[in-house]
Motif scaffolding. Structure first.
Motif, PDB file in Angstrom:
ATOM      1  N   HIS A 127      44.239  45.656  44.056  1.00 17.77           N
ATOM      2  CA  HIS A 127      44.977  46.018  42.839  1.00 17.77           C
ATOM      3  C   HIS A 127      45.243  47.519  42.789  1.00 17.77           C
ATOM      4  CE1 HIS A 127      45.213  42.174  40.829  1.00 17.77           C
ATOM      5  NE2 HIS A 127      43.927  41.964  41.070  1.00 17.77           N
ATOM      6  N   ARG A 128      44.263  48.312  43.169  1.00 13.93           N
ATOM      7  CA  ARG A 128      44.430  49.762  43.149  1.00 13.93           C
ATOM      8  C   ARG A 128      45.540  50.193  44.106  1.00 13.93           C
ATOM      9  NH1 ARG A 128      43.427  54.240  45.674  1.00 13.93           N
ATOM     10  NH2 ARG A 128      42.501  53.245  47.480  1.00 13.93           N
ATOM     11  N   LYS A 178      39.567  44.371  43.724  1.00  9.34           N
ATOM     12  CA  LYS A 178      39.680  45.636  42.984  1.00  9.34           C
ATOM     13  C   LYS A 178      40.471  46.656  43.804  1.00  9.34           C
ATOM     14  CE  LYS A 178      36.813  49.148  40.764  1.00  9.34           C
ATOM     15  NZ  LYS A 178      35.447  49.578  40.469  1.00  9.34           N
ATOM     16  N   GLU A 179      40.159  46.770  45.077  1.00 12.50           N
ATOM     17  CA  GLU A 179      40.863  47.708  45.948  1.00 12.50           C
ATOM     18  C   GLU A 179      42.311  47.276  46.160  1.00 12.50           C
ATOM     19  OE1 GLU A 179      41.431  51.080  48.463  1.00 12.50           O
ATOM     20  OE2 GLU A 179      40.122  50.588  46.779  1.00 12.50           O
ATOM     21  N   GLN A 186      35.267  40.379  45.103  1.00 11.47           N
ATOM     22  CA  GLN A 186      35.586  41.186  43.928  1.00 11.47           C
ATOM     23  C   GLN A 186      35.910  42.628  44.310  1.00 11.47           C
ATOM     24  OE1 GLN A 186      36.177  40.011  40.852  1.00 11.47           O
ATOM     25  NE2 GLN A 186      35.873  38.043  41.863  1.00 11.47           N
ATOM     26  N   ALA A 187      35.162  43.191  45.254  1.00 10.94           N
ATOM     27  CA  ALA A 187      35.434  44.560  45.710  1.00 10.94           C
ATOM     28  C   ALA A 187      36.798  44.632  46.389  1.00 10.94           C
ATOM     29  CB  ALA A 187      34.338  45.032  46.655  1.00 10.94           C
TER      30      ALA A 187
END
Length: 107
Positions: free
Chosen positions: A46-47, A43-44, A39-40
């Motif tokens: 996508h960023r 998230k990164e 998940q981390a």
């Protein structure tokens, strides 16, 4: 009959200190370390993708762009020749003057 979803595997070698920190964070989040790391990373990912695909311009540049869209400059000689060449290639010699008429009507 259930379809099986193909899965990939990611392996990372980290120091014991990093592994302990990730494990503690996963415990606090109430999830597994694997799920926490995935998940981390997502998230990164996508960023980074959002940041790299975005175009950032100043207010002055945005104003200039909008002005050019609202009031485009007249076509120069090179653009006129390119348009005529395109019309000739696309529609042939016989439709060349029709394309010029359409161009003048839209300006």
């Amino acid at each position: 009959m259930s379809a099986t979803q193909e899965r990939g595997r990611i392996t990372a070698r980290v120091s014991s200190a990093v592994a302990e920190l990730l494990h503690e964070a996963a415990d606090l989040a109430g999830t597994t370390m694997n799920n926490f790391v995935v998940q981390a990373a997502l998230k990164e990912a996508h960023r980074v993708i959002d940041r790299e695909k975005a175009i950032h311009i100043s207010k002055d540049d945005a104003a200039m762009l909008l002005e050019l869209l609202d009031n485009p400059p007249a076509p120069n000689a090179a653009l006129t020749r390119a348009f005529e060449r395109y019309m000739k290639e696309k529609y042939g010699e016989e439709n060349r003057s029709a394309g010029q008429d359409a161009r003048h009507e839209s300006v």
